[in-house]
Design an enzyme around this catalytic site. Structure first.
Site, mmCIF file in Angstrom:
data_model
loop_
_atom_site.group_PDB
_atom_site.id
_atom_site.type_symbol
_atom_site.label_atom_id
_atom_site.label_comp_id
_atom_site.label_asym_id
_atom_site.label_seq_id
_atom_site.Cartn_x
_atom_site.Cartn_y
_atom_site.Cartn_z
ATOM 1 N N LYS A 126 0.807 -1.231 0.000
ATOM 2 C CA LYS A 126 0.000 0.000 0.000
ATOM 3 C C LYS A 126 0.844 1.288 0.000
ATOM 4 C CE LYS A 126 -3.510 -1.233 -0.460
ATOM 5 N NZ LYS A 126 -3.966 -2.033 -1.630
ATOM 6 N N HIS A 171 6.689 -7.358 -2.238
ATOM 7 C CA HIS A 171 6.451 -6.738 -0.929
ATOM 8 C C HIS A 171 7.275 -7.433 0.154
ATOM 9 C CE1 HIS A 171 3.073 -4.452 -2.314
ATOM 10 N NE2 HIS A 171 2.204 -5.415 -2.339
ATOM 11 N N SER A 176 -4.738 2.839 4.121
ATOM 12 C CA SER A 176 -4.896 2.125 2.865
ATOM 13 C C SER A 176 -4.946 0.613 3.127
ATOM 14 C CB SER A 176 -3.718 2.483 1.944
ATOM 15 O OG SER A 176 -3.894 1.966 0.661
HETATM 16 S S1 PPS Z 1 -0.722 -2.953 -3.130
HETATM 17 O O1 PPS Z 1 -1.979 -3.661 -2.910
HETATM 18 O O2 PPS Z 1 0.217 -3.187 -2.029
HETATM 19 O O3 PPS Z 1 -0.123 -3.250 -4.414
HETATM 20 O O4 PPS Z 1 -1.093 -1.425 -3.062
HETATM 21 P P1 PPS Z 1 -0.204 -0.230 -3.612
HETATM 22 O O5 PPS Z 1 -0.351 -0.143 -5.049
HETATM 23 O O6 PPS Z 1 1.164 -0.303 -3.057
HETATM 24 O O7 PPS Z 1 -0.886 1.020 -2.937
HETATM 25 C C1 PPS Z 1 -2.188 1.396 -3.236
HETATM 26 C C2 PPS Z 1 -2.275 2.865 -2.903
HETATM 27 O O8 PPS Z 1 -1.647 3.649 -3.934
HETATM 28 C C3 PPS Z 1 -2.592 4.582 -4.448
HETATM 29 N N1 PPS Z 1 -2.326 4.879 -5.859
HETATM 30 C C4 PPS Z 1 -2.037 6.105 -6.310
HETATM 31 N N2 PPS Z 1 -1.908 7.270 -5.660
HETATM 32 C C5 PPS Z 1 -1.625 8.370 -6.408
HETATM 33 N N3 PPS Z 1 -1.495 8.350 -7.753
HETATM 34 C C6 PPS Z 1 -1.626 7.199 -8.443
HETATM 35 N N4 PPS Z 1 -1.487 7.212 -9.763
HETATM 36 C C7 PPS Z 1 -1.913 5.998 -7.715
HETATM 37 N N5 PPS Z 1 -2.113 4.698 -8.044
HETATM 38 C C8 PPS Z 1 -2.370 4.040 -6.915
HETATM 39 C C9 PPS Z 1 -3.917 3.889 -4.215
HETATM 40 O O9 PPS Z 1 -4.985 4.797 -4.325
HETATM 41 C C10 PPS Z 1 -3.727 3.325 -2.820
HETATM 42 O O10 PPS Z 1 -3.736 4.348 -1.808
HETATM 43 P P2 PPS Z 1 -5.061 4.756 -0.997
HETATM 44 O O11 PPS Z 1 -4.578 5.670 0.098
HETATM 45 O O12 PPS Z 1 -5.679 3.495 -0.489
HETATM 46 O O13 PPS Z 1 -5.920 5.488 -1.972
#
Ligand code: PPS
Length: 309
Positions: free
Chosen positions: A36, A108, A139
């Site tokens: 996340k 991860h 998240s």
């Molecule tokens: S996972 O399941 O571990 O692969 O999740 P991960 O991709 O690491 O994290 C998901 C969070 O990243 C946000 N996200 C983004 N934020 C900003 N810009 C872009 N382009 C973007 N893409 C993914 C996503 O919304 C999750 O954060 P939260 O706070 O839950 O919205």
């Protein structure tokens, strides 16, 4: 020293030795994150930097195929949520060992569970994305509440109920999406290696503040020359607004078939994408407890998370 032979991650049983013994190539690109923290985001950015901004080309290959999770494709045992990787778009018999170079490999996993050759292959590139742990906690909470029923676990009553598990990586949290590591162990290991020439350490907050700037620095690290208009094109395609509309980035199939949520509304992979969203979720008591733990976590380190920008 790690004594576990298998660990639980997203309800799947992972054979640690198989991953530790994985044959690494000197031109592999590893994208490493604590869950996340911006994995989905970086999985969109890195292939585009590598292919010079060819959006049509990356759209033809699902994100989990162009940048697969080593823990989900190398480990054989998946009893808990057997078959979920089908929804990652991985073709039958997908073999990471035979994929063409340069491979983009995501994980991860905590550092001691990663392929041991990562330490040895000096030319190999490691991209590490860190995010402030309050937003990571929120998240993660949204994610585990969707995953817990899949492995027959009880939902948390509230965020406050979940937070101690997040901080200790214990109980429900550990067996759902973590491998038992806490946020500081994961992040500080790579922060301490950030000046090594094959390591690119970037934060979610830096990317949020200036995505084009981060893409440009990343391109230099990956030894790719990109014109400003290509950098801009990549940053536009990888903006939150654009990824929120992108079914592949949202993992529509996984959302519909596994998590049983509407991907447009509730994909946990592209959800709110904010810095500081934690403020609407943490109670005063949560925040006090968290800050105490955070101070302990970072004792002796010069790393500082950005809780708002
Ligand atoms: S996972 O399941 O571990 O692969 O999740 P991960 O991709 O690491 O994290 C998901 C969070 O990243 C946000 N996200 C983004 N934020 C900003 N810009 C872009 N382009 C973007 N893409 C993914 C996503 O919304 C999750 O954060 P939260 O706070 O839950 O919205």
């Amino acid at each position: 020293m790690v004594d576990a032979e298998t660990i639980e991650n997203s309800g799947m049983s992972i054979d640690v030795d198989k991953i530790r013994n994985f044959e690494v190539r000197s031109d592999d690109i590893f994208v490493l994150t604590y869950p996340k923290s911006g994995t989905t985001w970086m999985k969109e950015v890195v292939p585009l930097v590598m292919n010079g901004g060819d959006i049509d080309a990356i759209n033809k290959v699902p994100p989990d195929v162009r940048a697969p999770y080593i823990e989900f494709v190398i480990s054989p045992n998946q009893p808990g949520m057997s078959g979920v990787t089908t929804y990652f778009g991985l073709p039958e018999g997908f073999d990471l060992n035979t994929q063409p170079s340069p491979r983009i490999i995501v994980s991860h996993l905590r550092p001691e569970f990663l392929p041991t050759q990562i330490e040895e292959k000096v030319a190999l590139k490691v991209i590490y994305v860190a995010r402030n742990p309050k937003d990571v906690a929120v998240s993660t909470f949204h994610f585990v509440q969707k995953e817990l029923p899949l492995i027959n676990k009880k939902l948390y009553d509230s965020f406050s109920d979940f937070l101690p598990d997040f901080m200790n990586a214990s109980n429900g949290t550990q067996t759902v999406i973590h491998d038992g590591s806490t946020w500081p162990k994961h992040v500080l290991t790579w922060w301490n290696k950030r000046l090594e020439p094959n390591v690119f350490f970037v934060t979610f907050e830096e990317m949020k503040r200036d995505l084009a700037g981060s893409v440009s620095k990343l391109a230099k690290f990956l030894e790719k020359e990109l014109d400003d208009d290509v950098v801009k094109k990549i940053a536009d395609h990888c903006s939150f607004e654009s990824m929120k509309k992108n079914p592949a980035a949202r993992k529509n199939d996984y959302c519909v078939n596994v998590l049983k949520v509407d991907p447009a509304e509730a994909s946990p992979f592209v959800r709110k994408g904010k810095v500081g969203g934690w403020k609407a979720v943490f109670s005063m008591a949560d925040n006090e407890k968290f800050d105490q733990g955070y101070t302990e976590w970072l004792k002796g380190s010069d790393f500082h998370a950005e809780f708002e920008i």
